[in-house]
Design an enzyme around this catalytic site. Sequence first.
Site, short mmCIF file in Angstrom:
data_model
loop_
_atom_site.label_atom_id
_atom_site.label_comp_id
_atom_site.label_asym_id
_atom_site.label_seq_id
_atom_site.Cartn_x
_atom_site.Cartn_y
_atom_site.Cartn_z
N CYS A 25 0.86 -1.17 0.00
CA CYS A 25 0.00 0.00 0.00
C CYS A 25 0.90 1.23 0.00
O CYS A 25 1.79 1.35 0.84
CB CYS A 25 -0.86 -0.01 1.26
SG CYS A 25 -1.70 1.56 1.51
N GLU B 120 9.55 -1.14 -11.10
CA GLU B 120 8.33 -1.14 -11.92
C GLU B 120 7.11 -0.73 -11.11
O GLU B 120 6.16 -1.52 -10.93
CB GLU B 120 8.14 -2.50 -12.58
CG GLU B 120 9.28 -2.81 -13.54
CD GLU B 120 9.05 -4.01 -14.43
OE1 GLU B 120 8.30 -4.91 -14.04
OE2 GLU B 120 9.62 -4.03 -15.54
N CYS C 299 -4.18 0.14 -4.62
CA CYS C 299 -4.64 -0.35 -3.32
C CYS C 299 -5.93 0.40 -2.98
O CYS C 299 -6.01 1.61 -3.18
CB CYS C 299 -3.57 -0.09 -2.27
SG CYS C 299 -4.12 -0.49 -0.60
N GLU D 139 16.34 -2.64 -18.52
CA GLU D 139 16.28 -4.10 -18.60
C GLU D 139 15.93 -4.54 -20.01
O GLU D 139 15.18 -3.85 -20.71
CB GLU D 139 15.17 -4.65 -17.69
CG GLU D 139 15.38 -4.48 -16.22
CD GLU D 139 14.21 -5.08 -15.42
OE1 GLU D 139 13.46 -5.92 -15.96
OE2 GLU D 139 14.04 -4.69 -14.26
N LYS E 230 13.79 -18.85 -12.55
CA LYS E 230 14.97 -19.70 -12.72
C LYS E 230 15.27 -20.02 -14.18
O LYS E 230 16.40 -20.34 -14.52
CB LYS E 230 14.87 -20.97 -11.88
CG LYS E 230 13.70 -21.88 -12.20
CD LYS E 230 13.67 -23.04 -11.21
CE LYS E 230 12.49 -23.96 -11.44
NZ LYS E 230 11.19 -23.30 -11.18
N PHE E 231 14.25 -19.91 -15.04
CA PHE E 231 14.52 -20.19 -16.46
C PHE E 231 14.53 -18.91 -17.31
O PHE E 231 14.46 -18.97 -18.52
CB PHE E 231 13.50 -21.19 -17.01
CG PHE E 231 13.58 -22.53 -16.33
CD1 PHE E 231 14.80 -23.20 -16.25
CD2 PHE E 231 12.46 -23.11 -15.75
CE1 PHE E 231 14.90 -24.42 -15.61
CE2 PHE E 231 12.55 -24.34 -15.10
CZ PHE E 231 13.77 -25.00 -15.03
N HIS E 232 14.60 -17.76 -16.64
CA HIS E 232 14.69 -16.50 -17.39
C HIS E 232 16.11 -16.33 -17.90
O HIS E 232 17.07 -16.57 -17.18
CB HIS E 232 14.31 -15.35 -16.47
CG HIS E 232 14.08 -14.05 -17.18
ND1 HIS E 232 15.10 -13.32 -17.75
CD2 HIS E 232 12.95 -13.35 -17.42
CE1 HIS E 232 14.60 -12.23 -18.30
NE2 HIS E 232 13.29 -12.22 -18.12
C1 GAL Z 1 10.83 -7.07 -15.13
C2 GAL Z 1 11.24 -6.92 -13.66
C3 GAL Z 1 12.44 -7.75 -13.32
C4 GAL Z 1 12.28 -9.15 -13.86
C5 GAL Z 1 12.02 -9.10 -15.33
C6 GAL Z 1 11.86 -10.44 -15.98
O1 GAL Z 1 9.53 -6.69 -15.36
O2 GAL Z 1 11.53 -5.57 -13.37
O3 GAL Z 1 12.64 -7.77 -11.93
O4 GAL Z 1 11.24 -9.78 -13.19
O5 GAL Z 1 10.83 -8.38 -15.55
O6 GAL Z 1 11.65 -10.30 -17.37
#
Ligand code: GAL
Length: 672
Positions: free
Chosen positions: A114, A149, A154, A304, A353-355
């Site tokens: 919140c 992000e 809430c 990212e 784990k598979f990212h």
């Molecule tokens: C983003 C997030 C990261 C990770 C990533 C995976 O949205 O900020 O922490 O979860 O996705 O793709």
Amino acid sequence: MLNNRLLYGGDYNPEQWLDRPDILEEDIRMLRKAGCNTVTLGIFSWAALEPQEGDFRFQWLENIVDRLYKNGIYTIMGTPSGARPKWLADKYPEVLRVDETGHRQMFGFRHNHCYTSPVYREKTALINKKLAKSFGNHPGVILWHISNELGGECRCPLCQDAFRRWLKERYRTIDELNRRWCTTFWSHTYQSFEQIEAPFTIGETQLHALNLDWKRFVTHQTRDFLRHEIDALREGGAKQPTTTNLMHYFQGLDYFKLAKDIDIVSWDTYPTWHKEEVLHTAYDNGMCHDLMRSLKKKPYLQMESCPTSTNWQSVSKLKKPGMLFAQMMQAIAHGAEGAMYFQVRQSRGASEKFHGAVIDHYGGSDTRVFKEVKETGEVLGKIGELLGSKVKSSVAILYDWESQWAMEDSQGPRNKGLHYMEVLLKFYRGFRRMGANVDLVDEEASLDGYRLLACPMVYMFKEGFAEKVRSFTENGGTVIFTYWSGIVDDTDRCYLGGVPYGLQDVLGLRSTEIDGLYDDEENSFIPVKENALGMQKTYGCRYLCDLVQLHGASAMMTYGADFYAGYPAVTVNSFGKGEAWYVAADADSDFYDDFLEKLVIRTKTAPILQGSIPDGIEMTTRETEKGCYYIYQNFGTTALQIPMPEGELRTVYGNPSEKLPVYGMVIVFQEK
Ligand code: GAL
């Protein structure tokens, strides 16, 4: 400019490996090998930084930041509010969110806090201040990354009270709120602010002005929380600039407003490169890069992106060789000062784990992905001179969160989908094919410096917007509006007396009715004989067809079918020193390609090259006081010849005289 180099690296989660000092050592060696100069730390570290209430343990983080710095790797320091520790949720349940059904969430997931809760604010301020004391003057820490992000809503009693206070400030009296919200409809009149509830799925959902103001409030309250986090860092003595990572066209927050609170915009991009034509995805991703740059009209960061496949998309598709390079370079081409990954090292367990990661579970540098990451790092090192150059645009597309929220919440004229984002992209593609840089601006933005302004489906005209467009056109600007524009005011009340509101004389027409088409229905645009623009082909159009009455504008194209065959479909009106165009229906891409090509040439808003840009090539420019960088990328399917500007050029990267291979890049520089 954050550290005199284009930033390269990614999110790094050493708290997952504290029992493996060998791995932490190896990571630094691998980061250096890959040419990385920056990592983001601490985003999800709260439980490791404060394992029990008030028991702060920063030593491990300090050691890592120091070691990285000694090895030439800078840190972007996260504040940990994006995921709270279990002790916090257990002891203070008010920190957990209440959802749209009225239920308080249990501990779990992340981003489940919140933003109004005094306890959550107290706890985040405390840890932020302490982090600032430890890292606020550290030479290795170059930027603060607030939370992660930001998003979500809430509806707890604390948030609802804050909402009521926000409404009271905005409307002053309940009568004024009733008037602006049109609450006499269905007897929804309120007698006091205290009676107002947030939109709940089991309560009020149909009062569009309430929905809209709730969304505005969510932005307001999230910004308030964001500022609260930044204030705590400043109180703790942190001097470095701030950012927070944004997400695409995220519909939960108005990013133009949120961007005011941070120093540098950054965003996370995960395009599905394989789903559609690669070029289409490149335009889509490019448009979002341009939005991010436009939020503050300043260089920004790609925070990212995935080096290979994510694990959360419906199918985890690998990035084909070269795609990683192309995606990272696209950020730089659109004005970013760094391009980073999620994540440096793949986690061993739990949901990601598979990212994909720079270092996978195998752990070696002899992987396809690591090699491409390394090659990309080398190129970023070579093109470092681009740092400090900026993207300049004479073309702008209007994109306004509040207008989109209101338009998409309304019932009619097409509940099966308005196809708004597709229309934006058709405009964008039309401009980018010509090599014109594009900014995205909201209704509050200044239009100074633009010569061509596209306004697709600007449903809501907020106070002052029509006047701004009027003087832009009067003073020589070219403006393009489409159907479904200027319909409502800023509390979603329909304008009386004809639409597009306030611009009927500028456009030389009045929109009278709008026809919604079924998915399989189609109409067409037929060129008027000897029209001034030289349009010659017939184009398809679908979804929405606006019927306009001309009051001074001339028709360039007319509808081909239905009872409105022969009615104007594309019109132009001279106004002051400028021109106002109107596109009455959702035309197919080929219409926009041809139409905008003509308008870009007419308004001289794209660089002049020796030949046209072939389909598949994206060309952008970045400028300095001394000259201009021309950046070419191939998102097509075959090697392509690229058209150069005339005059003397210096090659910065690639080989401009050869065909540009698929996913390849060429950069040339021309002095002014
Ligand atoms: C983003 C997030 C990261 C990770 C990533 C995976 O949205 O900020 O922490 O979860 O996705 O793709």
